[in-house]
Design an enzyme around this catalytic site. Structure first.
Site, PDB file in Angstrom:
ATOM      1  N   ASP A  28     -21.827   1.469 -37.650  1.00 26.30           N
ATOM      2  CA  ASP A  28     -20.439   1.478 -37.161  1.00 26.30           C
ATOM      3  C   ASP A  28     -19.864   0.069 -37.136  1.00 26.30           C
ATOM      4  O   ASP A  28     -18.686  -0.140 -37.453  1.00 26.30           O
ATOM      5  CB  ASP A  28     -20.370   2.090 -35.761  1.00 26.30           C
ATOM      6  CG  ASP A  28     -20.700   3.575 -35.759  1.00 26.30           C
ATOM      7  OD1 ASP A  28     -20.754   4.167 -36.863  1.00 26.30           O
ATOM      8  OD2 ASP A  28     -20.912   4.131 -34.671  1.00 26.30           O
ATOM      9  N   ALA A  29     -20.698  -0.892 -36.760  1.00 28.24           N
ATOM     10  CA  ALA A  29     -20.252  -2.290 -36.740  1.00 28.24           C
ATOM     11  C   ALA A  29     -19.956  -2.766 -38.157  1.00 28.24           C
ATOM     12  O   ALA A  29     -18.965  -3.475 -38.397  1.00 28.24           O
ATOM     13  CB  ALA A  29     -21.315  -3.176 -36.097  1.00 28.24           C
ATOM     14  N   VAL A  30     -20.791  -2.370 -39.107  1.00 31.27           N
ATOM     15  CA  VAL A  30     -20.575  -2.742 -40.518  1.00 31.27           C
ATOM     16  C   VAL A  30     -19.258  -2.159 -41.015  1.00 31.27           C
ATOM     17  O   VAL A  30     -18.469  -2.842 -41.688  1.00 31.27           O
ATOM     18  CB  VAL A  30     -21.749  -2.260 -41.394  1.00 31.27           C
ATOM     19  CG1 VAL A  30     -21.452  -2.501 -42.867  1.00 31.27           C
ATOM     20  CG2 VAL A  30     -23.046  -2.969 -40.992  1.00 31.27           C
ATOM     21  N   ASP A  65     -18.320  -0.590 -47.376  1.00 35.35           N
ATOM     22  CA  ASP A  65     -18.220   0.865 -47.368  1.00 35.35           C
ATOM     23  C   ASP A  65     -19.511   1.499 -47.881  1.00 35.35           C
ATOM     24  O   ASP A  65     -19.850   2.623 -47.497  1.00 35.35           O
ATOM     25  CB  ASP A  65     -17.033   1.303 -48.226  1.00 35.35           C
ATOM     26  CG  ASP A  65     -16.702   2.770 -48.042  1.00 35.35           C
ATOM     27  OD1 ASP A  65     -16.667   3.214 -46.878  1.00 35.35           O
ATOM     28  OD2 ASP A  65     -16.484   3.470 -49.042  1.00 35.35           O
ATOM     29  N   ASP A  68     -22.594   0.307 -45.032  1.00 30.55           N
ATOM     30  CA  ASP A  68     -22.780   1.025 -43.772  1.00 30.55           C
ATOM     31  C   ASP A  68     -23.712   2.219 -43.937  1.00 30.55           C
ATOM     32  O   ASP A  68     -24.525   2.525 -43.058  1.00 30.55           O
ATOM     33  CB  ASP A  68     -21.439   1.431 -43.151  1.00 30.55           C
ATOM     34  CG  ASP A  68     -20.595   2.328 -44.064  1.00 30.55           C
ATOM     35  OD1 ASP A  68     -21.072   2.702 -45.150  1.00 30.55           O
ATOM     36  OD2 ASP A  68     -19.447   2.623 -43.684  1.00 30.55           O
ATOM     37  N   GLY A  69     -23.627   2.877 -45.100  1.00 33.67           N
ATOM     38  CA  GLY A  69     -24.533   3.990 -45.363  1.00 33.67           C
ATOM     39  C   GLY A  69     -25.973   3.539 -45.510  1.00 33.67           C
ATOM     40  O   GLY A  69     -26.903   4.206 -45.037  1.00 33.67           O
ATOM     41  N   THR A  80     -24.141   9.916 -38.781  1.00 30.65           N
ATOM     42  CA  THR A  80     -23.773  10.867 -37.736  1.00 30.65           C
ATOM     43  C   THR A  80     -22.368  11.392 -38.009  1.00 30.65           C
ATOM     44  O   THR A  80     -21.630  10.849 -38.835  1.00 30.65           O
ATOM     45  CB  THR A  80     -23.782  10.182 -36.357  1.00 30.65           C
ATOM     46  OG1 THR A  80     -22.795   9.130 -36.358  1.00 30.65           O
ATOM     47  CG2 THR A  80     -25.155   9.580 -36.051  1.00 30.65           C
ATOM     48  N   ASP A  87     -15.819   6.206 -40.536  1.00 28.63           N
ATOM     49  CA  ASP A  87     -15.765   5.656 -41.890  1.00 28.63           C
ATOM     50  C   ASP A  87     -14.542   6.178 -42.641  1.00 28.63           C
ATOM     51  O   ASP A  87     -13.803   5.407 -43.262  1.00 28.63           O
ATOM     52  CB  ASP A  87     -17.052   6.025 -42.638  1.00 28.63           C
ATOM     53  CG  ASP A  87     -17.113   5.399 -44.017  1.00 28.63           C
ATOM     54  OD1 ASP A  87     -16.987   4.171 -44.119  1.00 28.63           O
ATOM     55  OD2 ASP A  87     -17.281   6.139 -44.994  1.00 28.63           O
ATOM     56  N   ASP A  91     -11.314   3.956 -43.668  1.00 30.88           N
ATOM     57  CA  ASP A  91     -11.015   3.856 -45.110  1.00 30.88           C
ATOM     58  C   ASP A  91      -9.515   3.970 -45.350  1.00 30.88           C
ATOM     59  O   ASP A  91      -8.936   3.265 -46.184  1.00 30.88           O
ATOM     60  CB  ASP A  91     -11.727   4.963 -45.899  1.00 30.88           C
ATOM     61  CG  ASP A  91     -13.188   4.641 -46.160  1.00 30.88           C
ATOM     62  OD1 ASP A  91     -13.611   3.502 -45.892  1.00 30.88           O
ATOM     63  OD2 ASP A  91     -13.910   5.549 -46.630  1.00 30.88           O
TER      64      ASP A  91
END
Length: 198
Positions: A28-30, A65, A68-69, A80, A87, A91
């Site tokens: 989430d931070a990323v 983008d 984060d994955g 989650t 995300d 976006d």
């Protein structure tokens, strides 16, 4: 089409993802950092006329983008529902900032036609994403269309990066406008057919 490159990019970003996980930085931070960097860069560099620099800096943040994955997978969360929602929502914010920044650039240049075209790209980008989200909310897969988010970003950022080549930026915006409009129609038709309406 560009989704085919995702596995290769994931492998490239995995070492960085491991480093972030070791430092306790979550997906989430990323996501938030990537969006913040994109928004600030787009709304600073593009209106200033620094399109090449802006496009290059934004490209770095857009890679978040994918990162984060990678961080979610390596951190054990595997993604989650909240992470997916955050995300997707951010976006839209990032996309609006990119094309909003280009709109401001054209406005400062006094090019009203391109202001209109680029504003259309802002709206069309939202419609493309909304059509997919709404369809999936109804239980219909809607992963179709000529210009999904990766394609829109690539065309937009490449056109901005090479703005100094005559007509490249304008052509890029027009291509995006047409491709986005076609994509919206493709998704509407797809959902109509899948919904079983006679």
């Amino acid at each position: 089409m560009l989704k085919l490159l995702r596995p290769a990019m994931t492998r490239i970003l995995t070492p960085l993802g491991r480093a972030l996980v070791r430092r306790g930085i979550g997906p989430d931070a990323v996501t938030a950092i990537g969006t913040f960097g994109t928004v600030v860069s787009a709304l600073f560099f593009f209106p200033m006329g620094m399109l090449t620099v802006g496009a290059l800096v934004i490209t770095v943040f857009v890679l978040f983008d994918l990162l984060d994955g990678v961080v979610a997978r390596l951190g054990g969360s595997g993604g989650t529902k909240w992470g997916a929602f955050l995300d997707s929502t951010l976006d839209r914010v990032a996309d609006a900032a990119i094309f909003g920044g280009l709109t401001l650039y054209f406005a400062i240049e006094g090019n009203i036609t391109m202001v209109a075209v680029t504003l259309f790209n802002v709206v069309a980008g939202v419609l493309v994403s909304y059509a997919k989200a709404r369809a999936e909310g109804l239980g219909i897969e809607c992963d179709v269309g000529l210009a999904e988010r990766p394609e829109r970003l690539v065309v937009g950022l490449v056109a901005a990066c090479f703005w100094f080549v005559p007509h490249v930026l304008a052509i890029g915006m027009w291509v995006l406008a047409v491709a986005s409009a076609i994509t919206v129609v493709q998704r509407v038709v797809h959902v109509y057919r899948q919904s079983g309406v006679s």
